[in-house]
Design an enzyme around this catalytic site. Structure first.
Site, PDB file in Angstrom:
ATOM      1  N   ARG A   7       0.843  -1.194   0.000  1.00 40.30           N
ATOM      2  CA  ARG A   7       0.000   0.000   0.000  1.00 40.30           C
ATOM      3  C   ARG A   7       0.874   1.239   0.000  1.00 40.30           C
ATOM      4  O   ARG A   7       1.896   1.295   0.666  1.00 40.30           O
ATOM      5  CB  ARG A   7      -0.904   0.021   1.228  1.00 40.30           C
ATOM      6  CG  ARG A   7      -1.838   1.225   1.279  1.00 40.30           C
ATOM      7  CD  ARG A   7      -2.573   1.322   2.599  1.00 40.30           C
ATOM      8  NE  ARG A   7      -1.691   1.481   3.737  1.00 40.30           N
ATOM      9  CZ  ARG A   7      -1.090   2.631   4.078  1.00 40.30           C
ATOM     10  NH1 ARG A   7      -1.275   3.719   3.349  1.00 40.30           N
ATOM     11  NH2 ARG A   7      -0.306   2.691   5.135  1.00 40.30           N
ATOM     12  N   VAL A   8       0.453   2.227  -0.789  1.00 40.01           N
ATOM     13  CA  VAL A   8       1.018   3.576  -0.713  1.00 40.01           C
ATOM     14  C   VAL A   8      -0.131   4.527  -0.459  1.00 40.01           C
ATOM     15  O   VAL A   8      -1.289   4.223  -0.739  1.00 40.01           O
ATOM     16  CB  VAL A   8       1.799   3.979  -1.996  1.00 40.01           C
ATOM     17  CG1 VAL A   8       3.091   3.186  -2.113  1.00 40.01           C
ATOM     18  CG2 VAL A   8       0.955   3.834  -3.231  1.00 40.01           C
ATOM     19  N   SER A   9       0.206   5.706   0.074  1.00 42.96           N
ATOM     20  CA  SER A   9      -0.834   6.633   0.497  1.00 42.96           C
ATOM     21  C   SER A   9      -1.404   7.490  -0.614  1.00 42.96           C
ATOM     22  O   SER A   9      -2.536   7.936  -0.537  1.00 42.96           O
ATOM     23  CB  SER A   9      -0.300   7.546   1.600  1.00 42.96           C
ATOM     24  OG  SER A   9       0.075   6.770   2.708  1.00 42.96           O
ATOM     25  N   LYS A  10      -0.629   7.767  -1.635  1.00 44.61           N
ATOM     26  CA  LYS A  10      -1.072   8.700  -2.664  1.00 44.61           C
ATOM     27  C   LYS A  10      -0.941   8.091  -4.051  1.00 44.61           C
ATOM     28  O   LYS A  10      -0.096   7.240  -4.291  1.00 44.61           O
ATOM     29  CB  LYS A  10      -0.246   9.983  -2.594  1.00 44.61           C
ATOM     30  CG  LYS A  10      -0.370  10.703  -1.279  1.00 44.61           C
ATOM     31  CD  LYS A  10       0.523  11.919  -1.232  1.00 44.61           C
ATOM     32  CE  LYS A  10       0.427  12.582   0.141  1.00 44.61           C
ATOM     33  NZ  LYS A  10       1.420  13.604   0.327  1.00 44.61           N
ATOM     34  N   GLN A  13       2.484   8.082  -5.740  1.00 41.98           N
ATOM     35  CA  GLN A  13       3.531   7.218  -5.207  1.00 41.98           C
ATOM     36  C   GLN A  13       3.490   5.878  -5.928  1.00 41.98           C
ATOM     37  O   GLN A  13       2.476   5.508  -6.514  1.00 41.98           O
ATOM     38  CB  GLN A  13       3.340   7.020  -3.702  1.00 41.98           C
ATOM     39  CG  GLN A  13       3.525   8.297  -2.908  1.00 41.98           C
ATOM     40  CD  GLN A  13       3.243   8.097  -1.422  1.00 41.98           C
ATOM     41  OE1 GLN A  13       2.386   7.296  -1.052  1.00 41.98           O
ATOM     42  NE2 GLN A  13       3.947   8.841  -0.587  1.00 41.98           N
TER      43      GLN A  13
END
Length: 190
Positions: A7-10, A13
């Protein structure tokens, strides 16, 4: 089955680094998403949790990819364990429930977390007791009697819809229905 979660936040990314590491660890299936860990809605995490079977191992590159708070991490780890699956973090080697040592460390950290929750609860109860001893009461303040009376009269008249009653009296829908329910049970003698 060895399952990865990345998982990445944005959206700007990239997941490439995590995916490469998870493949290197032998992950046969990798769930991936680009959403903030602070958000409650993570559809790929939910899909992964629903697909887990006994004997599976979930691998994450680091615990922050799985959850943002200790409480959330423990809840997710317990949910994974409840299916009979294990959890392993590449960056935090102490979290590896596939080994007896990892299970022990997780149990110790879970115990510490539970101890912390119990201490917070105990302090909260002590604070409430102290406040009551000084004459203070918790909870929401009672609604103004005049406003309640107005709302009840308008409701009984059946002259206007509930939305207008709420606007005119300034009370909430929940408050109105709570008072109506209370009145009904009083009239029935229960």
């Amino acid at each position: 089955m060895i399952i990865g979660y990345a998982r990445v936040s944005k959206n700007d990314q990239h997941l490439d680094r995590q995916i490469d590491r998870l493949k290197k660890e032998g992950c046969e299936r990798i769930y991936q998403e680009k959403v903030s860990g602070a958000g409650k809605i993570r559809p790929e995490l939910d899909r992964m949790l629903d697909a887990l079977r006994e004997g599976d191992t979930v691998i994450v590159c680091e615990l922050t990819r799985l959850g943002r708070s200790v409480k959330e991490l423990f809840m997710l780890a317990e949910r994974i364990g409840a299916t009979g699956a294990d959890l392993r973090s590449i960056k935090e080697p102490w979290l590896d429930t596939t080994t007896p040592q990892g299970k022990l460390l997780f149990a110790v950290f879970s115990g510490v977390s539970q101890f912390e929750r119990d201490i917070i609860r105990e302090r909260t109860l002590e604070g409430l007791e102290s406040a009551r001893a000084r004459g203070r009461k918790g909870g929401r303040p009672k609604a103004d009697a005049g406003r309640i009376e107005l709302a009840m009269k308008l409701y009984d008249s059946r002259a206007c819809p509930v939305s207008d009653i709420l606007k005119a009296s300034g009370i909430s829908k929940a408050t109105l229905y709570a008072y109506l329910k209370d009145r009904e049970s009083t009239e029935k003698g229960t």
